[in-house]
Design a protein around this motif. Structure first.
Motif, PDB file in Angstrom:
ATOM      1  N   ARG A 186       0.917  -1.326   0.021  1.00  0.00           N
ATOM      2  CA  ARG A 186       0.006   0.025   0.043  1.00  0.00           C
ATOM      3  C   ARG A 186       0.756   1.320  -0.096  1.00  0.00           C
ATOM      4  NH1 ARG A 186       0.680  -2.359   4.599  1.00  0.00           N
ATOM      5  NH2 ARG A 186       1.269  -1.060   6.472  1.00  0.00           N
ATOM      6  N   HIS A 187       0.340   2.250  -0.230  1.00  0.00           N
ATOM      7  CA  HIS A 187       1.101   3.659  -0.355  1.00  0.00           C
ATOM      8  C   HIS A 187       1.192   4.146   0.843  1.00  0.00           C
ATOM      9  CE1 HIS A 187       2.159   7.954  -1.193  1.00  0.00           C
ATOM     10  NE2 HIS A 187       2.747   7.377  -2.266  1.00  0.00           N
ATOM     11  N   ALA A 188       2.320   4.740   1.211  1.00  0.00           N
ATOM     12  CA  ALA A 188       2.679   5.252   2.577  1.00  0.00           C
ATOM     13  C   ALA A 188       1.557   6.406   3.459  1.00  0.00           C
ATOM     14  CB  ALA A 188       4.027   5.957   2.421  1.00  0.00           C
ATOM     15  N   THR A 293      -8.348  10.375  -4.835  1.00  0.00           N
ATOM     16  CA  THR A 293      -7.531  10.425  -6.152  1.00  0.00           C
ATOM     17  C   THR A 293      -7.021  11.761  -6.129  1.00  0.00           C
ATOM     18  OG1 THR A 293      -7.273  10.094  -8.642  1.00  0.00           O
ATOM     19  CG2 THR A 293      -9.307  11.072  -7.781  1.00  0.00           C
ATOM     20  N   ASP A 294      -6.327  12.071  -7.324  1.00  0.00           N
ATOM     21  CA  ASP A 294      -5.410  13.349  -7.343  1.00  0.00           C
ATOM     22  C   ASP A 294      -5.971  13.939  -8.888  1.00  0.00           C
ATOM     23  OD1 ASP A 294      -4.086  14.177  -5.221  1.00  0.00           O
ATOM     24  OD2 ASP A 294      -2.511  12.480  -5.543  1.00  0.00           O
ATOM     25  N   PHE A 295      -5.967  15.326  -8.635  1.00  0.00           N
ATOM     26  CA  PHE A 295      -5.953  15.986  -9.904  1.00  0.00           C
ATOM     27  C   PHE A 295      -4.488  16.464 -10.318  1.00  0.00           C
ATOM     28  CE2 PHE A 295     -10.348  17.083  -8.148  1.00  0.00           C
ATOM     29  CZ  PHE A 295     -11.134  16.175  -8.790  1.00  0.00           C
ATOM     30  N   HIS A 296      -3.743  16.881  -9.130  1.00  0.00           N
ATOM     31  CA  HIS A 296      -2.414  17.369  -9.606  1.00  0.00           C
ATOM     32  C   HIS A 296      -1.300  16.133 -10.371  1.00  0.00           C
ATOM     33  CE1 HIS A 296      -1.454  16.800  -5.154  1.00  0.00           C
ATOM     34  NE2 HIS A 296      -1.440  15.920  -5.467  1.00  0.00           N
ATOM     35  N   LYS A 297      -1.844  15.115 -10.406  1.00  0.00           N
ATOM     36  CA  LYS A 297      -1.067  13.804 -11.020  1.00  0.00           C
ATOM     37  C   LYS A 297      -1.480  13.784 -12.536  1.00  0.00           C
ATOM     38  CE  LYS A 297       0.354  11.037  -7.037  1.00  0.00           C
ATOM     39  NZ  LYS A 297      -0.254  11.961  -5.864  1.00  0.00           N
ATOM     40  N   TRP A 298      -2.693  12.921 -12.825  1.00  0.00           N
ATOM     41  CA  TRP A 298      -2.745  12.823 -14.201  1.00  0.00           C
ATOM     42  C   TRP A 298      -3.718  13.613 -15.001  1.00  0.00           C
ATOM     43  CZ3 TRP A 298      -3.213   6.811 -15.272  1.00  0.00           C
ATOM     44  CH2 TRP A 298      -2.523   6.384 -16.688  1.00  0.00           C
TER      45      TRP A 298
HETATM   46  C1  LIG Z   1      -0.961   5.365  -4.794  1.00  0.00           C
HETATM   47  C2  LIG Z   1      -0.687   6.849  -4.202  1.00  0.00           C
HETATM   48  N1  LIG Z   1      -1.551   6.922  -3.168  1.00  0.00           N
HETATM   49  C3  LIG Z   1      -1.450   8.139  -2.668  1.00  0.00           C
HETATM   50  C4  LIG Z   1      -0.507   9.014  -2.997  1.00  0.00           C
HETATM   51  C5  LIG Z   1      -0.365  10.265  -2.278  1.00  0.00           C
HETATM   52  O1  LIG Z   1      -0.569  11.578  -3.029  1.00  0.00           O
HETATM   53  P1  LIG Z   1      -0.676  13.026  -2.711  1.00  0.00           P
HETATM   54  O2  LIG Z   1       0.937  13.179  -2.556  1.00  0.00           O
HETATM   55  O3  LIG Z   1      -1.272  13.802  -3.685  1.00  0.00           O
HETATM   56  O4  LIG Z   1      -1.085  13.189  -1.038  1.00  0.00           O
HETATM   57  C6  LIG Z   1       0.291   8.616  -4.014  1.00  0.00           C
HETATM   58  C7  LIG Z   1       1.373   9.667  -4.418  1.00  0.00           C
HETATM   59  O5  LIG Z   1       2.232   9.529  -5.408  1.00  0.00           O
HETATM   60  C8  LIG Z   1       0.254   7.591  -4.570  1.00  0.00           C
HETATM   61  O6  LIG Z   1       0.952   7.132  -5.787  1.00  0.00           O
END
Ligand SMILES: Cc1ncc(COP(=O)(O)O)c(C=O)c1O
Length: 495
Positions: A186-188, A293-298
Protein backbone atom coordinates in the motif's frame (compact mmCIF):
# COMPACT_ATOMS: atom_id res chain seq x y z
CA UNK A 1 -14.17 46.96 -18.74
CA UNK A 2 -12.07 45.70 -21.66
CA UNK A 3 -8.81 43.77 -21.53
CA UNK A 4 -6.95 46.99 -22.51
CA UNK A 5 -8.42 48.85 -19.55
CA UNK A 6 -7.20 46.08 -17.30
CA UNK A 7 -3.69 46.16 -18.79
CA UNK A 8 -3.11 49.83 -18.05
CA UNK A 9 -4.10 49.36 -14.44
CA UNK A 10 -1.89 46.35 -13.76
CA UNK A 11 0.13 46.67 -10.57
CA UNK A 12 3.87 46.52 -11.40
CA UNK A 13 4.35 43.57 -9.03
CA UNK A 14 1.67 41.62 -10.91
CA UNK A 15 3.07 42.62 -14.28
CA UNK A 16 6.49 41.40 -13.19
CA UNK A 17 5.04 38.11 -11.92
CA UNK A 18 3.11 37.55 -15.13
CA UNK A 19 6.15 38.29 -17.28
CA UNK A 20 8.40 35.98 -15.27
CA UNK A 21 5.80 33.20 -15.24
CA UNK A 22 5.33 33.42 -19.01
CA UNK A 23 9.07 33.38 -19.63
CA UNK A 24 9.48 30.37 -17.34
CA UNK A 25 6.70 28.45 -19.05
CA UNK A 26 8.02 29.29 -22.52
CA UNK A 27 11.39 27.79 -21.61
CA UNK A 28 10.31 24.82 -19.52
CA UNK A 29 10.67 22.31 -22.37
CA UNK A 30 14.28 23.31 -23.02
CA UNK A 31 15.69 24.08 -19.61
CA UNK A 32 17.62 21.34 -17.75
CA UNK A 33 15.04 19.31 -15.84
CA UNK A 34 16.99 19.17 -12.58
CA UNK A 35 17.55 22.19 -10.38
CA UNK A 36 20.91 23.86 -10.98
CA UNK A 37 21.41 25.58 -7.61
CA UNK A 38 22.73 23.94 -4.46
CA UNK A 39 21.16 24.49 -1.06
CA UNK A 40 24.03 26.87 -0.23
CA UNK A 41 23.38 28.87 -3.41
CA UNK A 42 19.70 29.14 -2.54
CA UNK A 43 20.33 30.17 1.04
CA UNK A 44 22.80 32.78 -0.13
CA UNK A 45 20.23 34.14 -2.56
CA UNK A 46 17.15 33.98 -0.34
CA UNK A 47 18.34 34.27 3.25
CA UNK A 48 18.29 38.05 3.54
CA UNK A 49 17.63 40.02 6.71
CA UNK A 50 13.92 40.78 7.11
CA UNK A 51 13.83 44.47 6.16
CA UNK A 52 12.53 47.02 8.64
CA UNK A 53 10.96 48.98 5.83
CA UNK A 54 9.03 47.32 3.03
CA UNK A 55 10.60 46.85 -0.39
CA UNK A 56 8.87 47.80 -3.64
CA UNK A 57 6.58 44.94 -4.75
CA UNK A 58 7.85 44.66 -8.32
CA UNK A 59 11.42 44.60 -7.06
CA UNK A 60 10.51 41.86 -4.57
CA UNK A 61 8.92 39.73 -7.28
CA UNK A 62 11.85 40.16 -9.69
CA UNK A 63 14.39 39.39 -6.98
CA UNK A 64 12.40 36.37 -5.80
CA UNK A 65 12.25 35.01 -9.35
CA UNK A 66 15.99 35.63 -9.85
CA UNK A 67 16.80 33.84 -6.59
CA UNK A 68 14.34 30.95 -6.94
CA UNK A 69 14.52 30.02 -10.62
CA UNK A 70 17.92 28.27 -10.42
CA UNK A 71 16.47 26.08 -7.66
CA UNK A 72 13.37 25.04 -9.55
CA UNK A 73 12.93 21.49 -10.80
CA UNK A 74 11.18 21.62 -14.16
CA UNK A 75 8.34 19.35 -13.07
CA UNK A 76 6.28 20.78 -15.93
CA UNK A 77 8.85 19.53 -18.44
CA UNK A 78 7.67 16.79 -20.80
CA UNK A 79 10.77 14.86 -19.70
CA UNK A 80 10.04 14.96 -15.98
CA UNK A 81 9.14 11.41 -14.91
CA UNK A 82 9.77 11.57 -11.16
CA UNK A 83 7.44 10.34 -8.41
CA UNK A 84 3.94 10.80 -9.94
CA UNK A 85 3.91 14.48 -10.82
CA UNK A 86 1.77 15.97 -13.53
CA UNK A 87 2.32 19.26 -15.33
CA UNK A 88 -0.20 22.04 -15.65
CA UNK A 89 -2.62 22.33 -18.57
CA UNK A 90 -2.80 25.96 -19.75
CA UNK A 91 -6.52 26.24 -19.02
CA UNK A 92 -6.06 24.76 -15.56
CA UNK A 93 -3.14 27.05 -14.79
CA UNK A 94 -5.05 30.06 -16.09
CA UNK A 95 -8.03 29.18 -13.92
CA UNK A 96 -5.71 28.69 -10.96
CA UNK A 97 -4.28 32.18 -11.52
CA UNK A 98 -7.84 33.49 -11.52
CA UNK A 99 -8.52 31.59 -8.29
CA UNK A 100 -5.62 33.52 -6.73
CA UNK A 101 -6.77 36.83 -8.19
CA UNK A 102 -10.35 36.26 -7.07
CA UNK A 103 -9.10 35.02 -3.69
CA UNK A 104 -12.36 33.46 -2.60
CA UNK A 105 -12.67 31.74 0.74
CA UNK A 106 -14.29 28.60 -0.64
CA UNK A 107 -15.42 27.13 2.67
CA UNK A 108 -18.99 28.33 2.44
CA UNK A 109 -21.28 29.09 -0.49
CA UNK A 110 -21.66 32.60 0.84
CA UNK A 111 -17.88 33.09 0.80
CA UNK A 112 -17.75 32.53 -2.97
CA UNK A 113 -20.88 31.32 -4.73
CA UNK A 114 -19.10 30.75 -8.06
CA UNK A 115 -16.43 28.65 -6.37
CA UNK A 116 -19.11 26.46 -4.78
CA UNK A 117 -20.97 25.92 -8.03
CA UNK A 118 -17.81 25.29 -10.09
CA UNK A 119 -16.86 22.58 -7.57
CA UNK A 120 -20.33 21.11 -7.61
CA UNK A 121 -20.24 20.79 -11.40
CA UNK A 122 -16.62 19.64 -11.66
CA UNK A 123 -17.18 17.04 -8.94
CA UNK A 124 -20.12 15.57 -10.85
CA UNK A 125 -18.04 15.47 -14.04
CA UNK A 126 -15.27 13.62 -12.20
CA UNK A 127 -17.64 10.98 -10.81
CA UNK A 128 -19.04 10.44 -14.28
CA UNK A 129 -15.63 10.30 -15.96
CA UNK A 130 -14.16 7.83 -13.46
CA UNK A 131 -17.23 5.57 -13.46
CA UNK A 132 -18.12 6.29 -9.83
CA UNK A 133 -21.72 6.48 -8.58
CA UNK A 134 -23.46 9.74 -9.55
CA UNK A 135 -24.94 9.86 -6.04
CA UNK A 136 -21.54 9.88 -4.31
CA UNK A 137 -20.57 12.92 -2.25
CA UNK A 138 -17.18 14.54 -2.77
CA UNK A 139 -14.66 16.98 -1.40
CA UNK A 140 -11.86 18.83 -3.20
CA UNK A 141 -8.81 18.44 -0.99
CA UNK A 142 -5.09 19.22 -1.20
CA UNK A 143 -4.07 15.77 -2.42
CA UNK A 144 -4.64 12.06 -2.22
CA UNK A 145 -3.33 11.81 1.32
CA UNK A 146 -5.95 14.26 2.58
CA UNK A 147 -8.50 12.44 0.45
CA UNK A 148 -7.60 9.33 2.47
CA UNK A 149 -8.04 11.28 5.69
CA UNK A 150 -11.43 12.56 4.57
CA UNK A 151 -12.75 9.24 3.29
CA UNK A 152 -11.25 7.11 6.04
CA UNK A 153 -12.77 9.40 8.69
CA UNK A 154 -16.15 8.51 7.22
CA UNK A 155 -15.11 4.84 7.08
CA UNK A 156 -13.89 4.79 10.68
CA UNK A 157 -17.07 6.44 11.95
CA UNK A 158 -19.25 4.09 9.94
CA UNK A 159 -17.70 0.83 11.04
CA UNK A 160 -17.69 1.98 14.67
CA UNK A 161 -21.29 3.23 14.46
CA UNK A 162 -22.27 -0.27 13.40
CA UNK A 163 -21.04 -1.56 16.77
CA UNK A 164 -22.77 1.25 18.65
CA UNK A 165 -19.86 3.69 19.00
CA UNK A 166 -20.38 7.33 17.99
CA UNK A 167 -16.91 8.69 17.12
CA UNK A 168 -18.08 12.22 16.39
CA UNK A 169 -19.32 12.55 19.99
CA UNK A 170 -17.14 10.20 21.99
CA UNK A 171 -13.86 10.25 20.10
CA UNK A 172 -11.72 7.14 20.09
CA UNK A 173 -10.75 6.79 23.74
CA UNK A 174 -12.28 3.52 24.87
CA UNK A 175 -13.63 2.72 21.39
CA UNK A 176 -13.66 -0.83 20.07
CA UNK A 177 -10.61 -1.69 17.98
CA UNK A 178 -10.82 -1.00 14.25
CA UNK A 179 -8.66 -3.04 11.93
CA UNK A 180 -7.55 -2.01 8.47
CA UNK A 181 -6.78 -4.67 5.91
CA UNK A 182 -4.48 -3.22 3.30
CA UNK A 183 -1.96 -4.52 0.83
CA UNK A 184 1.62 -5.11 1.91
CA UNK A 185 2.53 -2.72 -0.93
CA UNK A 186 0.00 0.00 0.00
CA UNK A 187 1.04 3.63 -0.33
CA UNK A 188 2.65 5.26 2.71
CA UNK A 189 -0.11 7.87 2.85
CA UNK A 190 -2.63 5.24 3.95
CA UNK A 191 -0.60 4.69 7.11
CA UNK A 192 -0.16 8.41 7.58
CA UNK A 193 -3.88 9.00 7.24
CA UNK A 194 -4.53 6.32 9.86
CA UNK A 195 -2.08 8.03 12.21
CA UNK A 196 -3.82 11.36 11.70
CA UNK A 197 -7.20 9.73 12.33
CA UNK A 198 -6.14 8.31 15.69
CA UNK A 199 -6.29 4.70 14.50
CA UNK A 200 -2.52 4.30 14.43
CA UNK A 201 -0.47 2.10 12.19
CA UNK A 202 -0.99 -0.88 14.48
CA UNK A 203 -4.52 -0.96 13.08
CA UNK A 204 -3.09 -2.20 9.78
CA UNK A 205 -3.09 -5.91 9.11
CA UNK A 206 -1.07 -6.21 5.92
CA UNK A 207 -2.54 -8.51 3.27
CA UNK A 208 -0.15 -10.27 0.93
CA UNK A 209 0.12 -9.11 -2.65
CA UNK A 210 1.05 -11.48 -5.46
CA UNK A 211 4.05 -11.41 -7.80
CA UNK A 212 2.12 -8.91 -9.92
CA UNK A 213 1.81 -6.58 -6.88
CA UNK A 214 -1.98 -7.01 -6.82
CA UNK A 215 -3.64 -7.76 -3.50
CA UNK A 216 -4.30 -11.48 -3.17
CA UNK A 217 -8.00 -12.11 -2.83
CA UNK A 218 -7.48 -15.47 -1.09
CA UNK A 219 -5.29 -13.76 1.55
CA UNK A 220 -7.94 -11.09 2.03
CA UNK A 221 -10.64 -13.75 2.44
CA UNK A 222 -8.55 -15.43 5.16
CA UNK A 223 -7.99 -12.12 6.93
CA UNK A 224 -11.68 -11.22 6.79
CA UNK A 225 -12.60 -14.60 8.28
CA UNK A 226 -10.07 -14.26 11.09
CA UNK A 227 -11.90 -11.56 13.06
CA UNK A 228 -15.29 -9.91 13.39
CA UNK A 229 -13.82 -6.59 14.60
CA UNK A 230 -15.00 -3.48 12.75
CA UNK A 231 -13.01 -3.58 9.52
CA UNK A 232 -11.94 -1.23 6.76
CA UNK A 233 -10.42 -2.74 3.61
CA UNK A 234 -8.10 -0.53 1.54
CA UNK A 235 -7.78 -1.48 -2.09
CA UNK A 236 -5.28 0.11 -4.42
CA UNK A 237 -5.78 1.13 -8.00
CA UNK A 238 -2.30 2.03 -9.25
CA UNK A 239 0.58 0.90 -7.04
CA UNK A 240 3.17 3.67 -6.99
CA UNK A 241 6.09 1.59 -8.34
CA UNK A 242 4.38 -0.80 -10.71
CA UNK A 243 0.97 0.71 -11.48
CA UNK A 244 -0.61 -2.60 -10.38
CA UNK A 245 -4.37 -2.51 -9.94
CA UNK A 246 -6.08 -4.57 -7.26
CA UNK A 247 -9.19 -6.58 -8.23
CA UNK A 248 -11.59 -4.10 -6.65
CA UNK A 249 -14.81 -5.87 -7.70
CA UNK A 250 -13.83 -9.11 -5.96
CA UNK A 251 -12.41 -7.24 -2.99
CA UNK A 252 -15.61 -5.22 -2.58
CA UNK A 253 -17.87 -8.27 -2.79
CA UNK A 254 -15.83 -10.19 -0.22
CA UNK A 255 -15.45 -7.24 2.12
CA UNK A 256 -19.11 -6.27 1.98
CA UNK A 257 -20.16 -9.84 2.70
CA UNK A 258 -18.06 -9.55 5.86
CA UNK A 259 -19.57 -6.16 6.78
CA UNK A 260 -16.39 -4.18 6.02
CA UNK A 261 -16.02 -0.75 4.40
CA UNK A 262 -13.98 -0.62 1.17
CA UNK A 263 -11.79 2.39 0.46
CA UNK A 264 -9.89 2.74 -2.82
CA UNK A 265 -6.54 4.51 -3.15
CA UNK A 266 -6.65 5.56 -6.78
CA UNK A 267 -4.28 8.54 -6.71
CA UNK A 268 -3.51 8.10 -10.40
CA UNK A 269 -4.89 4.67 -11.33
CA UNK A 270 -8.55 5.66 -11.04
CA UNK A 271 -8.02 7.67 -14.23
CA UNK A 272 -7.90 4.39 -16.15
CA UNK A 273 -11.69 4.59 -15.80
CA UNK A 274 -11.69 7.58 -18.17
CA UNK A 275 -10.23 5.49 -21.01
CA UNK A 276 -12.45 3.10 -22.95
CA UNK A 277 -9.36 0.98 -23.64
CA UNK A 278 -8.30 0.70 -20.00
CA UNK A 279 -11.64 0.83 -18.22
CA UNK A 280 -11.79 -2.93 -17.78
CA UNK A 281 -8.75 -2.71 -15.49
CA UNK A 282 -10.86 -0.91 -12.90
CA UNK A 283 -14.11 -2.79 -13.51
CA UNK A 284 -16.25 -2.87 -10.39
CA UNK A 285 -14.53 0.11 -8.76
CA UNK A 286 -17.95 1.70 -8.28
CA UNK A 287 -18.80 -1.02 -5.76
CA UNK A 288 -16.44 0.45 -3.15
CA UNK A 289 -17.58 2.78 -0.36
CA UNK A 290 -15.04 5.56 -0.80
CA UNK A 291 -12.36 6.69 -3.21
CA UNK A 292 -9.31 8.95 -3.15
CA UNK A 293 -7.59 10.41 -6.18
CA UNK A 294 -5.57 13.36 -7.40
CA UNK A 295 -6.00 16.06 -10.00
CA UNK A 296 -2.40 17.24 -9.69
CA UNK A 297 -1.14 13.94 -11.08
CA UNK A 298 -2.76 12.65 -14.25
CA UNK A 299 -5.23 15.46 -14.87
CA UNK A 300 -2.34 17.96 -14.96
CA UNK A 301 -3.92 20.50 -12.64
CA UNK A 302 -1.41 22.66 -10.70
CA UNK A 303 -0.67 21.75 -7.08
CA UNK A 304 -2.38 21.18 -4.81
CA UNK A 305 -5.47 19.34 -5.87
CA UNK A 306 -7.03 16.03 -4.80
CA UNK A 307 -10.48 14.48 -4.51
CA UNK A 308 -12.29 12.35 -1.93
CA UNK A 309 -15.57 10.69 -2.86
CA UNK A 310 -17.95 8.68 -0.72
CA UNK A 311 -20.87 6.41 -1.53
CA UNK A 312 -22.50 7.37 1.79
CA UNK A 313 -23.00 11.15 1.75
CA UNK A 314 -24.58 11.28 5.21
CA UNK A 315 -21.60 9.54 6.74
CA UNK A 316 -19.20 11.79 4.81
CA UNK A 317 -20.99 14.97 5.88
CA UNK A 318 -21.25 13.85 9.49
CA UNK A 319 -17.48 13.24 9.58
CA UNK A 320 -16.50 16.59 8.04
CA UNK A 321 -19.34 19.08 8.55
CA UNK A 322 -19.12 21.89 11.06
CA UNK A 323 -21.26 24.79 12.22
CA UNK A 324 -20.62 28.09 13.97
CA UNK A 325 -23.10 30.76 14.94
CA UNK A 326 -21.25 33.52 13.08
CA UNK A 327 -21.20 31.62 9.80
CA UNK A 328 -23.91 31.84 7.20
CA UNK A 329 -24.56 28.23 6.28
CA UNK A 330 -26.54 27.28 3.22
CA UNK A 331 -29.94 25.67 3.76
CA UNK A 332 -29.75 21.84 4.02
CA UNK A 333 -31.23 21.42 0.54
CA UNK A 334 -29.57 24.58 -0.77
CA UNK A 335 -26.24 25.22 -2.46
CA UNK A 336 -23.00 23.52 -1.52
CA UNK A 337 -20.99 24.57 1.52
CA UNK A 338 -17.62 22.95 0.80
CA UNK A 339 -16.62 22.80 4.47
CA UNK A 340 -19.25 20.11 4.95
CA UNK A 341 -17.19 17.76 2.77
CA UNK A 342 -13.62 18.89 3.50
CA UNK A 343 -11.28 18.85 6.47
CA UNK A 344 -10.47 22.55 6.02
CA UNK A 345 -12.47 25.50 7.29
CA UNK A 346 -11.09 28.36 5.18
CA UNK A 347 -9.79 27.09 1.87
CA UNK A 348 -8.65 27.89 -1.65
CA UNK A 349 -11.17 27.68 -4.50
CA UNK A 350 -9.37 24.79 -6.11
CA UNK A 351 -12.40 23.63 -8.09
CA UNK A 352 -11.94 26.34 -10.72
CA UNK A 353 -8.76 24.75 -12.06
CA UNK A 354 -10.31 21.28 -12.15
CA UNK A 355 -13.36 22.64 -13.93
CA UNK A 356 -11.12 24.32 -16.52
CA UNK A 357 -8.92 21.24 -17.00
CA UNK A 358 -11.92 19.02 -17.65
CA UNK A 359 -13.61 21.47 -20.03
CA UNK A 360 -10.43 22.13 -21.97
CA UNK A 361 -9.77 18.41 -22.48
CA UNK A 362 -13.30 17.12 -22.73
CA UNK A 363 -14.13 13.47 -22.17
CA UNK A 364 -12.11 12.41 -25.21
CA UNK A 365 -9.16 14.58 -24.26
CA UNK A 366 -8.87 12.96 -20.84
CA UNK A 367 -9.06 9.49 -22.41
CA UNK A 368 -6.40 10.46 -24.97
CA UNK A 369 -4.12 11.84 -22.25
CA UNK A 370 -4.36 8.62 -20.25
CA UNK A 371 -3.92 6.38 -23.30
CA UNK A 372 -1.02 8.44 -24.62
CA UNK A 373 0.87 8.30 -21.31
CA UNK A 374 0.38 4.54 -21.12
CA UNK A 375 1.65 4.13 -24.69
CA UNK A 376 4.73 6.19 -23.79
CA UNK A 377 5.31 3.98 -20.74
CA UNK A 378 5.26 0.91 -22.98
CA UNK A 379 7.62 2.65 -25.42
CA UNK A 380 10.01 3.26 -22.53
CA UNK A 381 9.77 -0.39 -21.48
CA UNK A 382 10.32 -1.75 -24.99
CA UNK A 383 13.41 0.35 -25.61
CA UNK A 384 14.93 -0.06 -22.14
CA UNK A 385 14.45 -3.81 -22.31
CA UNK A 386 16.78 -3.90 -25.31
CA UNK A 387 19.71 -2.45 -23.34
CA UNK A 388 21.93 -5.05 -21.75
CA UNK A 389 22.22 -4.48 -18.02
CA UNK A 390 18.74 -2.95 -17.90
CA UNK A 391 15.63 -4.87 -16.96
CA UNK A 392 12.00 -3.85 -16.78
CA UNK A 393 10.72 -5.32 -13.54
CA UNK A 394 6.97 -4.77 -13.86
CA UNK A 395 4.13 -5.57 -16.20
CA UNK A 396 3.52 -2.14 -17.69
CA UNK A 397 -0.23 -2.06 -17.20
CA UNK A 398 -0.50 1.71 -16.82
CA UNK A 399 1.91 4.64 -16.81
CA UNK A 400 4.60 3.27 -14.46
CA UNK A 401 7.82 1.57 -15.54
CA UNK A 402 10.08 0.00 -12.94
CA UNK A 403 13.66 -0.48 -14.07
CA UNK A 404 16.38 -2.63 -12.52
CA UNK A 405 20.08 -2.82 -13.36
CA UNK A 406 21.21 -6.47 -13.18
CA UNK A 407 24.71 -7.50 -14.22
CA UNK A 408 25.09 -7.40 -18.02
CA UNK A 409 24.16 -10.66 -19.69
CA UNK A 410 22.26 -11.49 -16.50
CA UNK A 411 19.27 -13.03 -18.29
CA UNK A 412 15.92 -13.50 -16.69
CA UNK A 413 16.13 -12.20 -13.15
CA UNK A 414 12.75 -10.59 -13.30
CA UNK A 415 10.87 -13.51 -11.87
CA UNK A 416 13.33 -13.64 -9.02
CA UNK A 417 12.82 -9.95 -8.30
CA UNK A 418 9.08 -10.24 -8.31
CA UNK A 419 8.90 -13.35 -6.18
CA UNK A 420 11.83 -13.28 -3.84
CA UNK A 421 13.26 -9.77 -3.66
CA UNK A 422 16.99 -9.12 -3.52
CA UNK A 423 19.37 -11.81 -4.64
CA UNK A 424 23.05 -12.25 -5.40
CA UNK A 425 24.68 -9.14 -6.76
CA UNK A 426 22.29 -6.94 -4.81
CA UNK A 427 25.03 -4.63 -3.55
CA UNK A 428 26.44 -4.15 -7.01
CA UNK A 429 22.96 -3.54 -8.33
CA UNK A 430 22.31 -0.98 -5.61
CA UNK A 431 25.47 0.93 -6.45
CA UNK A 432 24.75 0.83 -10.17
CA UNK A 433 21.13 1.90 -9.68
CA UNK A 434 22.22 4.82 -7.56
CA UNK A 435 24.85 5.88 -10.10
CA UNK A 436 22.38 5.63 -12.95
CA UNK A 437 19.70 7.66 -11.16
CA UNK A 438 22.26 10.31 -10.19
CA UNK A 439 23.66 10.47 -13.71
CA UNK A 440 20.20 10.71 -15.28
CA UNK A 441 19.18 13.49 -12.93
CA UNK A 442 22.53 15.22 -13.38
CA UNK A 443 22.25 15.10 -17.17
CA UNK A 444 19.41 17.60 -17.09
CA UNK A 445 17.88 15.66 -19.99
CA UNK A 446 15.15 14.03 -17.94
CA UNK A 447 14.39 13.23 -14.31
CA UNK A 448 13.55 9.89 -12.74
CA UNK A 449 13.79 8.84 -9.11
CA UNK A 450 15.07 5.75 -7.38
CA UNK A 451 13.16 3.23 -5.31
CA UNK A 452 13.52 -0.19 -3.74
CA UNK A 453 11.11 -2.80 -4.96
CA UNK A 454 10.90 -5.97 -2.88
CA UNK A 455 14.44 -5.45 -1.70
CA UNK A 456 15.75 -4.69 -5.14
CA UNK A 457 17.11 -1.22 -5.98
CA UNK A 458 15.45 0.24 -9.05
CA UNK A 459 14.50 3.37 -10.92
CA UNK A 460 10.91 4.50 -11.38
CA UNK A 461 9.51 6.13 -14.49
CA UNK A 462 6.09 7.71 -14.24
CA UNK A 463 4.51 9.18 -17.38
CA UNK A 464 1.71 11.60 -16.56
CA UNK A 465 2.68 14.87 -18.24
CA UNK A 466 0.27 16.19 -20.89
CA UNK A 467 3.15 17.43 -23.08
CA UNK A 468 5.28 14.27 -23.24
CA UNK A 469 5.82 13.03 -26.78
CA UNK A 470 7.38 9.90 -28.27
CA UNK A 471 10.44 12.04 -29.08
CA UNK A 472 10.74 12.96 -25.38
CA UNK A 473 10.67 9.27 -24.50
CA UNK A 474 13.35 8.44 -27.07
CA UNK A 475 15.56 11.30 -25.90
CA UNK A 476 15.16 10.14 -22.29
CA UNK A 477 16.02 6.55 -23.20
CA UNK A 478 19.24 7.83 -24.77
CA UNK A 479 20.04 9.65 -21.51
CA UNK A 480 19.39 6.48 -19.50
CA UNK A 481 21.47 4.41 -21.91
CA UNK A 482 24.38 6.85 -21.53
CA UNK A 483 24.00 6.79 -17.74
CA UNK A 484 24.07 2.98 -17.71
CA UNK A 485 27.18 2.89 -19.90
CA UNK A 486 28.88 5.37 -17.59
CA UNK A 487 27.83 3.44 -14.48
CA UNK A 488 29.02 0.14 -15.90
CA UNK A 489 30.31 -0.68 -19.37
CA UNK A 490 27.65 -2.71 -21.13
CA UNK A 491 27.15 -4.37 -24.45
CA UNK A 492 24.20 -3.49 -26.65
CA UNK A 493 21.71 -6.29 -27.14
CA UNK A 494 20.62 -6.59 -30.73
CA UNK A 495 21.46 -2.99 -31.63
C1 LIG B 1 -0.97 5.36 -4.88
C2 LIG B 1 -0.76 6.68 -4.22
N1 LIG B 1 -1.52 7.04 -3.17
C3 LIG B 1 -1.37 8.20 -2.56
C4 LIG B 1 -0.44 9.13 -2.96
C5 LIG B 1 -0.28 10.43 -2.24
O1 LIG B 1 -0.75 11.48 -3.02
P1 LIG B 1 -0.55 13.01 -2.60
O2 LIG B 1 0.91 13.25 -2.68
O3 LIG B 1 -1.34 13.76 -3.61
O4 LIG B 1 -1.08 13.17 -1.22
C6 LIG B 1 0.39 8.80 -4.04
C7 LIG B 1 1.44 9.74 -4.49
O5 LIG B 1 2.21 9.44 -5.38
C8 LIG B 1 0.21 7.57 -4.70
O6 LIG B 1 0.95 7.23 -5.77
Amino acid sequence: MTADDVTVQVDPALAAASERAMAYLAGVRDRPVAAAATVDDLRAALDLPLPDEGVDGAEVVQALADAAEPGLVATGSPRYFGFVIGGALPAALGADWLASAWDQNAGLYVGGPSAAVAEEVAGRWVLDLLGLPATASFGFVTGCQMAHVTALAAARNDVLARVGWDVERRGLIGAPRVRVLASDVRHATVDRALRLLGLGTDAVEPVASGPDARLRVDALADALRASSDPTIVCAQVGEVNTGAIDPVAEISDLAHAAGAWVHVDGAFGLWAGASTRLRTLVAGVERADSWATDFHKWLNVPYDSGFAACAHPDRHRAAMGTHASYLEHAAPDGPRDQMDWNPEFSRRARGFAVYAALRSLGRQGVADLVDRCCAHARRFADQLQAIDGVEVLNDVVLDQVLVGFPPPGGGARRAMALHHGAGAGHEDEAAVAQRVVEAVQGSGECWMSGTTWRGRPAMRISVVNWQTSAADVDRSVRAIDAAVRAARPVTAKGR
